[in-house]
Scaffold this motif. Structure first.
Motif, PDB file in Angstrom:
ATOM      1  N   ASN A 198       0.857  -1.189   0.000  1.00  0.00           N
ATOM      2  CA  ASN A 198       0.000   0.000   0.000  1.00  0.00           C
ATOM      3  C   ASN A 198       0.893   1.239   0.000  1.00  0.00           C
ATOM      4  O   ASN A 198       1.648   1.469   0.940  1.00  0.00           O
ATOM      5  CB  ASN A 198      -0.912  -0.017   1.231  1.00  0.00           C
ATOM      6  N   LYS A 199       0.769   2.031  -1.080  1.00  0.00           N
ATOM      7  CA  LYS A 199       1.614   3.229  -1.194  1.00  0.00           C
ATOM      8  C   LYS A 199       0.881   4.487  -0.769  1.00  0.00           C
ATOM      9  O   LYS A 199       1.484   5.540  -0.657  1.00  0.00           O
ATOM     10  CB  LYS A 199       2.046   3.412  -2.656  1.00  0.00           C
ATOM     11  N   VAL A 200      -0.442   4.392  -0.617  1.00  0.00           N
ATOM     12  CA  VAL A 200      -1.187   5.637  -0.411  1.00  0.00           C
ATOM     13  C   VAL A 200      -1.321   6.043   1.061  1.00  0.00           C
ATOM     14  O   VAL A 200      -1.710   7.152   1.363  1.00  0.00           O
ATOM     15  CB  VAL A 200      -2.599   5.604  -1.060  1.00  0.00           C
ATOM     16  N   LEU A 201      -1.004   5.135   1.959  1.00  0.00           N
ATOM     17  CA  LEU A 201      -1.181   5.466   3.376  1.00  0.00           C
ATOM     18  C   LEU A 201      -0.115   6.417   3.880  1.00  0.00           C
ATOM     19  O   LEU A 201      -0.366   7.262   4.721  1.00  0.00           O
ATOM     20  CB  LEU A 201      -1.142   4.188   4.214  1.00  0.00           C
TER      21      LEU A 201
END
Lengths: 221, 319
Positions: free
Chosen positions: A138-141
């Motif tokens: 997950n890159k968006v956190l």
């Protein structure tokens, strides 16, 4: 075997994703990591001891697998932001042969055929009062990729294959426990598991775990 | 604030686009899932800035919820059309044209869901799919992400290709149009060309405060560029004047001399005027500070003085 590992800075951690230290101070290590990463952490510590038998009432690896081998996982996968660093410390003066095993996800996170599984398959993480959607990477956190995996807590809700370590090349690293040894793990990068507990260690294997979660989840790392 | 949470909105958008991509591209469910994905992606764009941007403003509870407070009422967010309106006002190159397209896609979904009429019949996906991907690209860019993050490698390559084809088609149309207007203008006798340039100056002077003056790519004369206002700077004091900057995304170009017009950002970005532009405005200090002169001076006295100045009637004549 004489081990003289010392924790001077996070260079080895950055390179390998983990580091073992003997006769170090957990407090000093946390302070050093905090300074170098320019981050403050919420620190949660607890004692880890093998559970006798699997039980059904709580969905943890320990209650599910008992003395058996744990599946590879990352810690705190049920938290939106999992702990950045996990520090395990053997406070005992005896060695343990039951090893903690590590796998570096950098080995396969760029494996193109597995891109959809790691970056696009959507999982529902159930956490009792807070469930959320995520991909394994997950890159968006946080802006920085967070690798999250716990087969007990993550349910695939999109079509396609689920994650299976058997499908990717990886090189497990066994960490046996020396007296007073400390293991620092990058929990956003490394998978870990515990081998099946050998008979002699079922009653006395004891590790202390420190989970370090960034207080400002958007800090640069 | 789980309902307004950025990560959840983005991941759900991603889940729905995957459902769309699993469907027959000419089937009913492809545009349906796409429209849901678009709405969630738009919402995630606002939430990335602040979840509070999604809170329904009719009740304080929704705003408090967005900031993580526990509330008794069910959290409610703004309508999708309002989401698109808010996106227009933040600086992400999301234009009125994009807003119209996005609203049309969502309206078709609403028609499908809430009426007896079949949605996406008059406005099939083939008409807007390239625009949809282009809008996604704008929204993702503002989240520091790419089409690949949303669609995966293969689908994003296909999407990029569709955007490029659409861009190339538009590019060719715009260049052809410019060349056609150029030819017509320069085929005119010189005196007619000069006459048109002089006449146009009047129109340009009338509109210069509402538009930027640029050189026409066809005839080289002064022409007008206007656009969608997306932000206004704080007022600044500039040598005794109060100055404000209004920032626009260019969406309309018109040359009064040769008649060339470009009517969308997509067309204008082919020219040299693609970037955002700024217009300066000088504000009346009385209006800006909300000053009523009558509160500070005796208007009757001033009027009397003015009359005396103009008529020459003063004390002298009273002698």
């Amino acid at each position: 075997m004489s081990i003289k590992n010392e924790f001077k800075n996070i260079a080895i951690l950055k390179e390998k994703g983990f580091q073992t230290v003997v006769n170090g101070s957990v407090d000093a290590i946390i302070k050093q990591i905090s300074v170098e990463c320019n981050e403050s952490y919420e620190i949660v510590s607890n004692d880890l001891t093998p559970n006798k038998e699997p039980t059904n009432h709580k969905k943890t690896l320990s209650t599910t697998y008992g003395y058996n081998e744990f599946p590879f996982h990352t810690d705190g996968a049920h938290f939106l932001i999992p702990p950045r660093w996990v520090i395990l410390e053997s406070t005992n003066t005896i060695a343990y042969k039951t090893a903690t095993v590590l796998v570096d996800t950098f080995e396969f996170s760029n494996f193109v055929p597995y891109d959809n599984v790691l970056n696009h398959a959507i999982y529902l993480v159930s956490n009792g009062n807070y469930s959320f959607l995520t991909t394994i990477i997950n890159k968006v956190l946080n802006g920085k990729p967070i690798f999250r995996w716990n087969p007990l807590l993550m349910k695939l809700v999109s079509k396609g294959l689920t994650f299976d370590l058997k499908n990717v090349n990886h090189t497990p690293v066994r960490i046996e426990w020396h007296p007073k040894q400390i293991l620092i793990v990058d929990n956003w990068r490394m998978l870990h598991s515990r081998e099946a507990v050998i008979d002699e260690e079922k009653l006395n294997r004891e590790l202390k775990r420190y989970n370090l979660t960034p207080l400002d989840t958007h800090a640069s790392i | 604030m789980q309902a307004f949470d950025y990560n959840n909105l983005f991941q759900k958008s991603k889940l729905y686009i995957q459902r769309a991509l699993d469907e027959d591209r000419e089937g009913d469910l492809f545009p349906f899932w796409i429209s849901l994905s678009l709405e969630l992606l738009a919402r995630s764009t606002l939430s990335k800035i602040s979840p509070a941007l999604l809170a329904d403003t009719n009740s304080n509870d929704h705003l408090l919820y967005a900031f993580g407070f526990e509330t008794t009422s069910k959290p409610r967010s703004i309508q999708t059309s309002e989401v698109f309106q808010r996106l227009l006002k933040i600086n992400i190159s999301f234009t009125q044209d994009d807003c119209k397209i996005a609203n049309s896609i969502v309206e078709q979904r609403n028609t499908e869901l809430h009426s007896a009429i079949k949605g996406f019949i008059d406005y099939p996906a083939s008409m807007w799919i390239a625009d949809f991907y282009r809008i996604c690209k704008i929204l993702l860019k503002s989240q520091m992400l790419t089409l690949e993050d949303l669609l995966g490698k293969e689908e994003s390559q296909a999407a990029e290709m569709m955007i490029a084809v659409e861009d190339n088609t538009t590019k060719k149309q715009v260049i052809d149009k410019i060349n056609a207007y150029k030819k017509v203008f320069f085929d005119l006798p010189i005196d007619q060309q000069k006459n048109k340039i002089v006449t146009a100056q009047v129109e340009i002077r009338r509109n210069y405060s509402k538009a930027k003056i640029v050189k026409c790519p066809a005839c080289g004369s002064d022409a007008l560029l206007s656009g969608d206002l997306f932000s206004i700077s704080a007022a600044k004091l500039d040598v005794g004047n109060i100055r404000q900057e209004k920032r626009y995304i260019p969406t309309k170009f018109g040359c009064v001399v040769c008649g060339l017009t470009l009517t969308s950002y997509q067309q204008i970005k082919i020219t040299d005027f693609a970037g955002q532009f700024t217009l300066e405005e000088y504000l009346d200090p009385l209006d800006y500070h909300g000053i009523d002169p009558e509160n500070h001076v005796d208007i009757d006295y001033l009027v009397q003085q003015k009359i005396e100045e103009m008529t020459g009637f003063g004390e002298y004549q009273d002698e």
